[in-house]
Design a protein around this motif. Structure first.
Motif, PDB file in Angstrom:
ATOM      1  N   ARG A 183       5.999  74.113  46.246  1.00 16.56           N
ATOM      2  CA  ARG A 183       7.522  73.560  46.105  1.00 16.56           C
ATOM      3  C   ARG A 183       8.166  73.620  47.634  1.00 16.56           C
ATOM      4  NH1 ARG A 183      11.339  73.574  41.471  1.00 16.56           N
ATOM      5  NH2 ARG A 183       9.913  72.711  39.843  1.00 16.56           N
ATOM      6  N   VAL A 225       6.507  70.551  49.543  1.00 11.83           N
ATOM      7  CA  VAL A 225       7.345  69.452  49.168  1.00 11.83           C
ATOM      8  C   VAL A 225       8.692  69.680  49.843  1.00 11.83           C
ATOM      9  CG1 VAL A 225       8.473  68.249  47.276  1.00 11.83           C
ATOM     10  CG2 VAL A 225       6.116  69.355  46.964  1.00 11.83           C
ATOM     11  N   ALA A 226       9.434  70.568  49.739  1.00  6.89           N
ATOM     12  CA  ALA A 226      10.711  70.584  50.272  1.00  6.89           C
ATOM     13  C   ALA A 226      10.908  70.190  51.696  1.00  6.89           C
ATOM     14  CB  ALA A 226      11.602  71.909  49.875  1.00  6.89           C
ATOM     15  N   ALA A 235      11.214  66.737  53.155  1.00  8.52           N
ATOM     16  CA  ALA A 235      12.285  66.399  53.055  1.00  8.52           C
ATOM     17  C   ALA A 235      13.267  67.315  54.076  1.00  8.52           C
ATOM     18  CB  ALA A 235      13.011  66.658  51.744  1.00  8.52           C
ATOM     19  N   PHE A 265      15.934  74.856  44.060  1.00 10.69           N
ATOM     20  CA  PHE A 265      16.400  73.482  44.563  1.00 10.69           C
ATOM     21  C   PHE A 265      17.781  73.331  44.346  1.00 10.69           C
ATOM     22  CE2 PHE A 265      11.911  71.147  44.090  1.00 10.69           C
ATOM     23  CZ  PHE A 265      11.597  72.074  45.103  1.00 10.69           C
ATOM     24  N   ALA A 288       8.457  68.355  41.025  1.00 10.65           N
ATOM     25  CA  ALA A 288       8.955  69.200  42.109  1.00 10.65           C
ATOM     26  C   ALA A 288       9.448  67.974  43.132  1.00 10.65           C
ATOM     27  CB  ALA A 288       8.046  70.041  43.011  1.00 10.65           C
ATOM     28  N   ARG A 289       8.856  66.966  43.217  1.00 10.46           N
ATOM     29  CA  ARG A 289       9.287  66.102  44.194  1.00 10.46           C
ATOM     30  C   ARG A 289      10.845  65.396  43.659  1.00 10.46           C
ATOM     31  NH1 ARG A 289       6.304  63.110  48.223  1.00 10.46           N
ATOM     32  NH2 ARG A 289       4.211  64.360  48.396  1.00 10.46           N
ATOM     33  N   LEU A 346      13.740  67.761  43.552  1.00  7.59           N
ATOM     34  CA  LEU A 346      14.077  67.811  44.726  1.00  7.59           C
ATOM     35  C   LEU A 346      15.104  66.891  45.532  1.00  7.59           C
ATOM     36  CD1 LEU A 346      13.946  69.794  47.499  1.00  7.59           C
ATOM     37  CD2 LEU A 346      12.537  67.832  48.356  1.00  7.59           C
ATOM     38  N   SER A 358      18.338  66.851  43.064  1.00  7.45           N
ATOM     39  CA  SER A 358      19.222  67.638  43.481  1.00  7.45           C
ATOM     40  C   SER A 358      19.829  67.211  44.568  1.00  7.45           C
ATOM     41  CB  SER A 358      18.545  69.061  43.632  1.00  7.45           C
ATOM     42  OG  SER A 358      17.834  69.438  42.652  1.00  7.45           O
ATOM     43  N   PHE A 365      11.203  59.474  48.658  1.00  8.53           N
ATOM     44  CA  PHE A 365      11.132  60.811  48.419  1.00  8.53           C
ATOM     45  C   PHE A 365      10.064  61.126  47.113  1.00  8.53           C
ATOM     46  CE2 PHE A 365      15.049  61.090  50.726  1.00  8.53           C
ATOM     47  CZ  PHE A 365      14.980  62.176  51.387  1.00  8.53           C
TER      48      PHE A 365
END
Lengths: 98, 329
Positions: free
Chosen positions: A31, A34-35, A38, A68, B237-238, B241, B244, B316
């Protein structure tokens, strides 16, 4: 119980994981990865830390986040700018990196 | 999970007929076990055993997250009810809340969905919005909160249809369908009894309730509904994310989000719904609506360009080399 329903036990709706997830630690690391894709346009990085995450800026500022749900308010505070997924510059950068 | 009691919300602008609808619904034997919380006692008495009054304070929790705006009074009222039930002093199997006509109902949802003490004992039932056939169009024009109330609804009742011209009722119904294509619509006159299933059926209905008709492209000056679609299963998860992030930045303008999502590693459809910044816990459905195993999310939003949202969803949530997130009109 399917991991998605784990969101009932945690704080945020997105906390649950799909049944193909690995260990909780591995899932948190995934995770975070993934974050980070972004967060890159905002100069921020996320690392798994214990059962939580640490969000860091390039200047060394850091904040602990649970997931998140509280990531984006913390990212805006740390980065000093809004984190808008509709921002054209952010989108162009993500699309180039895709 | 099944032990959680449903909480139904009746919303609608001042004078729309919320109390009248609630009174008529509570007369049905299926709803005899409902505890009722109302904001104010109106002129129409609600003759119900478990009627309680709630006052009006809205609290922003110190954690600072905007979705944690809860109604402190409502939380206290719900906890008191649940405590009395646990002690055997009262018995009820669901809770109905009538909001004040001037209220955005979102803090009510936040109280149920986000409060650590309540979310394990309660779940959202139906959100019913009452819109007055006589004044509803003018109210939608003049009061932003009435748009938010209608957009948040699972079911919309157009009341007082026997008092308004048929063409006005039809025009209002068409406008409400365009504004909120995920809501069921009922035109109600003073005589016909409202179906009790309008409250009790929430969460128990056919999966088609998760599948809106094709949203209208341009419902005038109201908020607009549009569709996000994806052919391939999404990475949870994507998706989490991205959503959110979107709601953090634009939650005030995203009045509603509802649909089904295909998730990698999850066998069936996962239902997602939210109102402004509040997203309810994901819900597993038995079967795909219409057997169509694709992600389809209806978004009702103001001031946001749908094409920009689709592009962001692709960037995203979609992945390089796949067509995970495909835009659709």
């Amino acid at each position: 119980m399917c991991g998605l329903c784990g969101s009932f036990a945690h704080g945020h709706w997105s906390d649950g994981v799909a049944s193909n997830a690995q260990t909780p630690t591995a899932e948190r690391a995934r995770r975070a990865a993934v974050a980070n894709a972004a967060l890159a346009p905002f100069g921020l990085t996320l690392k798994s830390w214990g059962g939580r995450y640490v969000l860091s800026s390039r200047t060394g500022k850091a904040a602990v986040v649970e997931g998140f749900g509280d990531l984006w308010p913390a990212a805006e505070k740390l980065g000093g700018r809004s984190c808008d997924p509709l921002d054209a510059t952010v989108l162009a950068r993500l699309e180039l990196g895709a | 999970m099944s032990a959680r009691l449903p909480v139904d919300v009746i919303t609608g602008f001042l004078g729309a007929g919320k109390t009248t609808l609630l009174r008529r619904l509570l007369a049905r034997p299926e709803l005899a076990g409902a505890a009722v919380l109302v904001n104010e006692f109106g002129e129409i008495g609600l003759d119900h055993l478990l009627l309680e009054r709630i006052d009006g304070d809205v609290v922003l929790l110190k954690s600072g997250c905007v979705c944690c705006t809860v109604r402190g009074d409502l939380k206290a009222a719900l906890e008191a009810l649940l405590g009395r039930r646990a002690r055997g002093e009262i018995a009820f199997d669901r809770v109905a809340i009538e909001t004040t006509g001037l209220a955005d109902p979102t803090p009510v949802f936040a109280t149920i969905a986000a409060d650590a003490a309540l979310k394990h004992r309660l779940r959202m039932g139906a959100v019913v919005c009452v819109v007055d056939a006589l004044n509803g169009a003018a109210t939608l024009d003049a009061h932003d909160v009435s748009l938010r109330q209608a957009a948040a609804a699972d079911r919309i009742v157009v009341s007082k249809t026997d008092l308004a011209p048929p063409e006005a009722c039809s025009a209002l119904a068409a406008r409400l369908r365009a504004l909120n294509p995920v809501a069921e619509l009922l035109l109600l006159d003073a005589e016909t009894p409202p179906p009790a299933l309008w409250l009790t059926g929430a969460g128990e209905g056919p999966p088609s309730r998760w599948r809106a008709d094709t949203p209208a492209a341009e419902p005038g000056h109201d908020a607009r509904a549009f569709l996000l679609e994806a052919e391939a299963p999404l990475d949870w998860a994507r998706f989490g994310l991205w959503l959110s992030m979107l709601l953090n930045a634009h939650g005030d303008d995203i009045l509603r989000l509802k649909g089904v999502v295909a998730i990698e590693g999850v066998a069936g459809p996962v239902a997602i719904q939210g109102v402004q910044r509040v997203v309810h816990a994901p819900e597993h459905l038995e079967a795909w609506p219409d057997g169509d195993a694709r992600t389809r999310l209806v978004v009702i939003a103001r001031t946001i360009d749908p094409e920009r949202v689709r592009r962001s969803f692709r960037a995203f949530v979609g992945r390089a080399g796949t067509n995970a997130a495909a835009a659709s009109a």
